[in-house]
Design a protein around this motif. Structure first.
Motif, mmCIF file in Angstrom:
data_model
loop_
_atom_site.group_PDB
_atom_site.id
_atom_site.type_symbol
_atom_site.label_atom_id
_atom_site.label_comp_id
_atom_site.label_asym_id
_atom_site.label_seq_id
_atom_site.Cartn_x
_atom_site.Cartn_y
_atom_site.Cartn_z
ATOM 1 N N ARG A 87 51.368 -30.094 50.275
ATOM 2 C CA ARG A 87 51.366 -28.550 50.126
ATOM 3 C C ARG A 87 49.862 -28.186 50.368
ATOM 4 N NH1 ARG A 87 55.278 -26.860 45.689
ATOM 5 N NH2 ARG A 87 55.035 -28.819 45.278
ATOM 6 N N GLN A 144 52.128 -46.570 41.236
ATOM 7 C CA GLN A 144 53.781 -46.352 41.980
ATOM 8 C C GLN A 144 53.349 -46.625 43.582
ATOM 9 O OE1 GLN A 144 54.953 -42.161 42.355
ATOM 10 N NE2 GLN A 144 57.002 -42.466 42.718
ATOM 11 N N ALA A 182 58.506 -42.403 39.570
ATOM 12 C CA ALA A 182 57.159 -42.366 38.820
ATOM 13 C C ALA A 182 57.295 -42.688 37.559
ATOM 14 C CB ALA A 182 56.556 -40.985 39.308
ATOM 15 N N GLY A 229 52.080 -38.596 43.619
ATOM 16 C CA GLY A 229 52.462 -37.560 44.759
ATOM 17 C C GLY A 229 51.280 -37.577 45.850
ATOM 18 N N GLY A 269 59.483 -40.555 44.434
ATOM 19 C CA GLY A 269 60.179 -39.217 43.660
ATOM 20 C C GLY A 269 59.569 -39.137 42.184
HETATM 21 P P1 UTP Z 1 55.461 -32.652 43.493
HETATM 22 O O1 UTP Z 1 56.617 -32.708 44.269
HETATM 23 O O2 UTP Z 1 55.090 -31.245 43.235
HETATM 24 O O3 UTP Z 1 54.317 -33.201 43.988
HETATM 25 O O4 UTP Z 1 55.414 -33.298 42.089
HETATM 26 P P2 UTP Z 1 53.722 -33.615 45.462
HETATM 27 O O5 UTP Z 1 54.935 -34.257 45.914
HETATM 28 O O6 UTP Z 1 52.691 -34.598 45.422
HETATM 29 O O7 UTP Z 1 53.360 -32.481 46.300
HETATM 30 P P3 UTP Z 1 53.751 -31.783 47.704
HETATM 31 O O8 UTP Z 1 55.210 -31.138 47.364
HETATM 32 O O9 UTP Z 1 53.743 -32.908 48.889
HETATM 33 O O10 UTP Z 1 52.735 -30.915 47.880
HETATM 34 C C1 UTP Z 1 55.310 -32.990 40.748
HETATM 35 C C2 UTP Z 1 54.258 -34.115 40.029
HETATM 36 O O11 UTP Z 1 55.019 -35.249 40.335
HETATM 37 C C3 UTP Z 1 53.944 -36.271 40.793
HETATM 38 C C4 UTP Z 1 53.006 -35.623 41.620
HETATM 39 O O12 UTP Z 1 51.942 -36.186 41.674
HETATM 40 C C5 UTP Z 1 52.923 -34.336 40.794
HETATM 41 O O13 UTP Z 1 51.831 -34.372 39.622
HETATM 42 N N1 UTP Z 1 54.965 -37.275 41.770
HETATM 43 C C6 UTP Z 1 55.729 -36.850 42.682
HETATM 44 C C7 UTP Z 1 54.641 -38.592 41.489
HETATM 45 O O14 UTP Z 1 54.043 -39.053 40.712
HETATM 46 N N2 UTP Z 1 55.268 -39.507 42.332
HETATM 47 C C8 UTP Z 1 56.258 -38.792 43.487
HETATM 48 O O15 UTP Z 1 56.889 -39.968 43.978
HETATM 49 C C9 UTP Z 1 56.354 -37.629 43.578
#
Ligand code: UTP
Length: 288
Positions: free
Chosen positions: A18, A106, A115, A14, A111
């Motif tokens: 935030r 990824q 992942a 991700g 999403g």
């Molecule tokens: P979050 O939605 O909380 O993480 O996903 P994000 O998108 O990194 O954070 P914000 O909302 O932009 O601040 C929860 C977990 O899933 C992983 C993130 O790295 C996190 O550990 N994730 C999320 C992925 O690996 N791939 C994605 O496409 C989305």
């Protein structure tokens, strides 16, 4: 029964928006709670639950995570020369054995469901755990260990927290089939429902035990809430085909994906540490 869950997936692809600007060059999962990165809490939890294979789904800008779980020859040399045994122990602890970690990428953060799908070839036909490093737990028995101890080897399980009020709309929410003590039989899930439409107050938090059946749904690459490929949608479909349970977790969870949760975790973990507790409490009393 023996531990049938030996593999764990850590989705760390991700963008961590935030936490900008901190996450511009630093992966969110490397943010420390006191002096340990979030991802290390998750890996130590997996080790405590008997996990032997660690699969990271990374993305662009996440190489600091790979470096963190590697050995640093310079640091080892320097600390041994200076006879810093405690620091040496700290950098050796919580690192899985050579060959126990696999990394896959990824290419685009489409999403959480996407992942997990990226790990499909590394999972093969095995039941596996998923740990989201943003959620960390303060509990006597680790969250994943609580789940594995309750898991009967069939279907899947998700960690659950009871959420009061409108905050439920931030979570994947259980559609309850029946209550069985601290276990909840699931017959579906909804991602981020409106408060008035939430099917229950049981929210999924960042630990899962899944079977490869979930890839049958994820293969379709269907987008859900927020135009992302949602793990919740895949879980909802799988729970209709296999036995899925929610387990109410004993302990306190900190949502370190949000600023307030992250700050609370730093304070609570500091208060729990012998070397910091007295001073941090003194400081908090002064602020009050
Ligand atoms: P979050 O939605 O909380 O993480 O996903 P994000 O998108 O990194 O954070 P914000 O909302 O932009 O601040 C929860 C977990 O899933 C992983 C993130 O790295 C996190 O550990 N994730 C999320 C992925 O690996 N791939 C994605 O496409 C989305």
């Amino acid at each position: 029964m023996g531990n049938v869950v030996k593999k764990a997936v850590f989705p760390v692809g991700g963008m961590g928006t935030r936490f900008l600007p901190a996450t511009k060059a630093l992966p969110k999962e490397m943010l420390p709670i006191v002096d340990k990165p979030l991802i290390q809490y998750a890996v130590e939890e997996a080790i405590s639950a008997g996990i032997e294979e660690f699969i990271f789904v990374t993305g662009r800008g996440k190489t600091a995570i790979e470096d963190h779980f590697d050995q640093s020859a310079e640091l080892l040399n320097l600390l041994s020369k200076r006879n810093k045994q405690n620091d040496l122990k700290k950098i050796m602890e919580g690192i899985p054995k050579p060959g126990a970690i696999a990394y896959t990428r990824q290419q685009e953060p489409l999403g959480l469901g996407h992942a997990i799908w990226c790990a499909r070839n590394l999972i093969g036909q095995d039941t596996f755990a998923v740990l989201l490093a943003d959620d960390i737990f303060m509990s006597q028995k680790s969250c994943l260990k609580q789940m594995i101890d309750e898991y009967d080897g069939n279907g899947g399980m998700v960690a659950v927290e009871e959420i009061e009020g409108e905050e439920i709309s931030n979570y994947g929410v259980l559609n309850v089939d029946s209550m069985q003590g601290n276990k909840i039989k699931i017959n579906g899930l909804v991602e981020k429902p409106e408060y008035s439409k939430a099917p229950s107050k049981y929210a999924v938090v960042g630990r899962y035990i899944l079977t490869p059946k979930i890839f049958e749904y994820l293969d379709k690459q269907k987008k859900g809430a927020g135009n992302e490929i949602q793990l919740t949608d895949a879980l909802s479909w799988t729970a209709k085909n296999e036995n899925y349970f929610g387990l109410k977790i004993n302990g306190e969870r900190f949502d370190c994906g949000s600023k307030i949760g992250y700050l609370r975790a730093n304070i609570s973990f500091a208060i729990n540490r012998d070397d910091l507790s007295e001073e941090i409490l003194k400081y908090l009393r002064k602020l009050n």
